[in-house]
Write a protein that holds these residues in place. Sequence first.
Motif, short mmCIF file in Angstrom:
data_model
loop_
_atom_site.label_atom_id
_atom_site.label_comp_id
_atom_site.label_asym_id
_atom_site.label_seq_id
_atom_site.Cartn_x
_atom_site.Cartn_y
_atom_site.Cartn_z
N PHE A 188 67.28 18.24 60.92
CA PHE A 188 68.33 19.17 60.02
C PHE A 188 69.62 19.19 60.57
CE2 PHE A 188 64.93 19.27 57.44
CZ PHE A 188 65.75 19.25 55.84
N TYR A 189 70.67 18.63 61.06
CA TYR A 189 71.51 19.02 62.41
C TYR A 189 72.94 19.35 61.54
CZ TYR A 189 75.24 18.19 65.77
OH TYR A 189 76.34 18.95 66.62
N ASN A 190 73.39 20.34 61.87
CA ASN A 190 74.48 20.67 61.37
C ASN A 190 74.81 20.13 59.76
OD1 ASN A 190 77.26 22.27 61.60
ND2 ASN A 190 78.09 20.28 61.70
N CYS A 191 73.87 21.19 59.30
CA CYS A 191 73.49 21.13 57.19
C CYS A 191 73.57 21.87 56.44
CB CYS A 191 72.54 20.72 57.61
SG CYS A 191 72.08 19.54 55.86
N PHE A 192 73.45 23.24 57.23
CA PHE A 192 74.11 24.82 56.35
C PHE A 192 74.75 25.53 57.56
CE2 PHE A 192 69.71 23.11 56.51
CZ PHE A 192 69.41 23.15 55.00
N SER A 193 75.53 25.16 56.64
CA SER A 193 77.27 26.46 57.28
C SER A 193 76.79 27.94 56.72
CB SER A 193 77.85 25.50 57.25
OG SER A 193 78.93 25.56 56.34
N LEU A 194 77.67 28.28 57.92
CA LEU A 194 78.02 29.98 57.36
C LEU A 194 78.66 29.57 56.06
CD1 LEU A 194 79.14 31.34 60.27
CD2 LEU A 194 76.90 31.76 59.32
N ASN A 195 79.43 28.72 55.34
CA ASN A 195 80.03 28.89 54.44
C ASN A 195 78.69 27.67 53.02
OD1 ASN A 195 82.71 29.83 55.06
ND2 ASN A 195 83.06 27.33 55.98
N THR A 196 78.27 28.00 53.70
CA THR A 196 76.72 27.59 52.45
C THR A 196 76.30 28.55 51.32
OG1 THR A 196 76.00 25.85 53.96
CG2 THR A 196 74.59 26.71 51.93
N ARG A 197 76.82 28.06 50.06
CA ARG A 197 76.46 28.82 48.91
C ARG A 197 75.75 28.55 48.22
NH1 ARG A 197 77.88 31.73 52.04
NH2 ARG A 197 79.32 33.40 52.74
N PRO A 198 74.45 29.86 47.92
CA PRO A 198 73.53 30.50 48.42
C PRO A 198 73.44 30.59 49.45
CG PRO A 198 72.73 29.79 46.53
CD PRO A 198 73.97 28.81 46.88
N GLU A 254 63.19 19.84 62.88
CA GLU A 254 63.70 19.65 63.83
C GLU A 254 65.19 20.77 62.96
OE1 GLU A 254 64.85 17.69 66.37
OE2 GLU A 254 63.05 17.73 68.25
N PHE A 255 65.38 22.31 63.80
CA PHE A 255 66.41 22.45 62.58
C PHE A 255 67.52 22.72 64.56
CE2 PHE A 255 63.17 23.41 60.11
CZ PHE A 255 64.36 22.65 58.18
N ARG A 256 67.92 21.99 64.41
CA ARG A 256 69.84 22.67 64.75
C ARG A 256 71.13 22.37 64.56
NH1 ARG A 256 67.83 20.29 70.43
NH2 ARG A 256 65.57 19.28 70.05
N SER A 257 71.36 24.29 65.39
CA SER A 257 72.82 24.07 64.86
C SER A 257 73.37 24.49 62.86
CB SER A 257 74.64 23.11 65.30
OG SER A 257 74.07 22.61 66.45
N ASN A 258 72.94 25.05 62.49
CA ASN A 258 72.15 25.51 61.21
C ASN A 258 72.87 26.86 60.97
OD1 ASN A 258 72.10 22.74 59.71
ND2 ASN A 258 69.97 23.02 60.89
N PRO A 259 73.87 27.89 61.46
CA PRO A 259 74.16 29.20 61.12
C PRO A 259 73.66 29.45 60.00
CG PRO A 259 76.00 27.63 61.44
CD PRO A 259 75.44 26.95 61.83
N GLY A 260 73.96 28.61 58.49
CA GLY A 260 73.47 29.50 58.10
C GLY A 260 72.23 29.00 57.00
N LEU A 261 71.72 28.70 57.55
CA LEU A 261 69.97 28.84 57.40
C LEU A 261 69.55 30.18 57.84
CD1 LEU A 261 68.06 26.95 56.63
CD2 LEU A 261 67.18 26.64 58.80
#
Length: 467
Positions: free
Chosen positions: A132-142, A162-169
């Motif tokens: 998962f790359y850049n999938c879960f952003s800070l705008n991800t709700r919930p 792998e989980f890369r660049s997912n700040p919302g995770l």
Amino acid sequence: MLAREARQLMERRIALLLVLLLVWLSNGAQLLVKTEEAAPTPAPAPMETREKQALYSVIQSFVGGSWNGSVLYPDPCGWTPIQGVSCDLFKGVWYVTSLSIGPVLDNSLQCAPDANFTPTLFELTHLKSLSFYNCFSLNTRPATTIPSSGWDTFAVTLETLEFRSNPGLTGPLPAGLGMVKSLKSLVFVGNGLSGEIPFEIGHLVNLRRLVISTSGLTGSIPTSIGGLTSLLKLDLSHNLLQGNLPTELGNLKTLNLMDLRNNSFTGGLIPSMQSMVSLQDLLLSNNPLLGGTLTTIGWSNMVNLTTLDLSSTGLTGSIPDSLLDLKSLRCLALDNNHLSGNVPQNLATMPNLSALYINGNNFTGKLGFSQDFYEKLGRRFASWNNPSLCYSATEISEGHDGPVGVQKCTGDKEANIGLRNKVDRSGPDVNSSLLVSFGIPGNRVGGFWWLVLAQELVATFILVMVL
């Protein structure tokens, strides 16, 4: 008369043979046509309906409910492939073996703001790679968390996660990941995780690469990490980890790179590190509470070490002679510590040393390095901010400056060795951090890499001219 009859007989035989040949060719062609007509066209390999529906459901849970896989991709492992999905044949049937979600390419599957995990993910029981790359952003709700259960279904198949660049995770690393014994690569970089590294991570005995970086984890390194005896790369940098380094790290005898930079470890270097005989890059910079001395480790055992970055780690004491046994060492960074005593002059004899940073310490006495040494390292040598350190003017030719930020020893006379090129004095580089674990050198080694690039360009030019 006899010759004429013989010729006529020969002509009749030739005519007969030609007729027989034509008959044979005609029958053979008809047989070939019948054979081709009778041969059935091979049917495309099937894909189980359950596998196909599970794939559609999983993708839809990430990219949004409007995505209609059965219409867009009726044959996802055949003539209508999906970007980011790979399949393999098992006993004549297609199964999904690789799933990559995120904007890696222009037509890659991209996550929706409400992206989330669905239990049907664990119905894809033949998965070998999941990313998962850049999938879960800070705008991800919930807010999205990694599933805590179900990982046992991948116990013998999944090799890469792998989980890369997912700040919302968010949330913790699930202990259930320790059940995926087939894992060879486990990567978490740039996520919004919290909590500690689970003890169960140490059960992944086949792991070659463990990267949990820039993910906000706390706590200490679990002692179970010593069970990862096949590990080649360990990167736990840029977290909030603390506590002593576990003695069990010494069990990682195949490890090539250990990056623990930018944490809050304490307790100093540990003696068991000298057992990490395959280690090439040891990066511990920016752990200001680590403390301890360099004499804790028998450096002579670590013969493969090429990069040693211990800057800003609170080190005290002096530089031991055993460091001189590191014949493969290219970069030694000891800057911004509390080291004292004399700087060993024999550091200049290390055959591969091309970067030395000792600035920001309490070294005393005289720098006995030659002008050739300063010119060789250029901006990759730093010794400023050592108030009681001076350089020997007898080693510097007339008209040349000594090392930046270091005063000339009192009573020394400048040597007259002849004109030479000056050492690059464009100013000190205060940034001593390395980016070695990502293959990108920091600013302070920029001159070296520009030199390598120039050499490559000249070699390429010569080759083109010869050809």
